[in-house]
Write an enzyme that holds these catalytic residues in place. Sequence first.
Site, PDB file in Angstrom:
ATOM      1  N   ARG A  67     -21.753 -14.433 -25.424  1.00 43.49           N
ATOM      2  CA  ARG A  67     -22.807 -13.696 -26.128  1.00 43.49           C
ATOM      3  C   ARG A  67     -24.052 -14.558 -26.366  1.00 43.49           C
ATOM      4  NH1 ARG A  67     -23.757 -11.658 -31.959  1.00 43.49           N
ATOM      5  NH2 ARG A  67     -24.482  -9.509 -31.724  1.00 43.49           N
TER       6      ARG A  67
ATOM      7  N   ILE B  68     -29.301  -6.480 -30.168  1.00 39.57           N
ATOM      8  CA  ILE B  68     -27.994  -6.568 -29.532  1.00 39.57           C
ATOM      9  C   ILE B  68     -26.991  -6.140 -30.596  1.00 39.57           C
ATOM     10  CG2 ILE B  68     -27.830  -9.045 -30.098  1.00 39.57           C
ATOM     11  CD1 ILE B  68     -26.040  -9.415 -27.679  1.00 39.57           C
ATOM     12  N   SER B  69     -26.080  -5.250 -30.250  1.00 43.69           N
ATOM     13  CA  SER B  69     -25.131  -4.716 -31.230  1.00 43.69           C
ATOM     14  C   SER B  69     -24.223  -5.807 -31.777  1.00 43.69           C
ATOM     15  CB  SER B  69     -24.272  -3.619 -30.595  1.00 43.69           C
ATOM     16  OG  SER B  69     -25.039  -2.485 -30.275  1.00 43.69           O
ATOM     17  N   ALA B  70     -23.728  -5.589 -32.990  1.00 41.06           N
ATOM     18  CA  ALA B  70     -22.723  -6.477 -33.568  1.00 41.06           C
ATOM     19  C   ALA B  70     -21.501  -6.515 -32.651  1.00 41.06           C
ATOM     20  CB  ALA B  70     -22.336  -5.995 -34.961  1.00 41.06           C
ATOM     21  N   ILE B  71     -20.792  -7.630 -32.670  1.00 40.38           N
ATOM     22  CA  ILE B  71     -19.643  -7.793 -31.779  1.00 40.38           C
ATOM     23  C   ILE B  71     -18.590  -6.728 -32.052  1.00 40.38           C
ATOM     24  CG2 ILE B  71     -17.865  -9.396 -30.966  1.00 40.38           C
ATOM     25  CD1 ILE B  71     -19.718 -11.667 -32.057  1.00 40.38           C
TER      26      ILE B  71
END
EC number: 2.1.1.77
Length: 225
Positions: A36, A62-65
């Site tokens: 990431r 960027i979306s949270a994991i």
Amino acid sequence: MRSRFENERRRVIDYLRRIGIIRSDKVYRALLSVPREEFVPPQYREYAYIDEPLPIGFGQTISAIHMVAIMTEELDPEPGNIVLEIGTGSGYQAAVLAEIVAKQDPNRRGHVYTVERIPELAEFAKKNLERTGYIEYVTVIVGDGTKGYPEKAPYDRIIVTAAAPEVPKPLLKQLRVGGKLVIPVGDRFVQRLLSVKRVGEHEYVTKHGIECMFVPLIGEYGWKD
């Protein structure tokens, strides 16, 4: 010896598996494999494994994991699938999908087509995918994602990483019978994650999932601005 980023990645991914967000081996392996830190702007690299959305420019994130894990589990991609992603962003979700549909497929048949409306972000994603070795399995297209990408339809799976007021009709048409579409639908402030399965030529079954918050999906069949 693993690097600091690799250790942080394993810590977060193992935690998400332990609490049940990651359920399948294929998603676990994919999230462990994709760095990431290579998909965020340089100034945010040290924060890559904080499980939160991070800015990537142009008002996008960027979306949270954990959200990438939830959406990928819900999508349930299989090795060999042809996948359409709407909202490329930095390319991270596309790389996770490519790990499953292409790199986990012995014949490397799977492929991800991903559509991004912001040219600069599409270029950012391409560079990230090239640097990390995923560009062979991912095609980045600049365009209105609400129209899908009919040139390579039908798709086994479609994933939308921005919030729509309703499911765009072109995406439903481009989904293969037996295929699945995952999309956040709602207003500009809160949405519900929908999973839509095409069970016949004109028949779809929709499941309503968790509440979520995504940036708006802009386009002819989404929000207008």
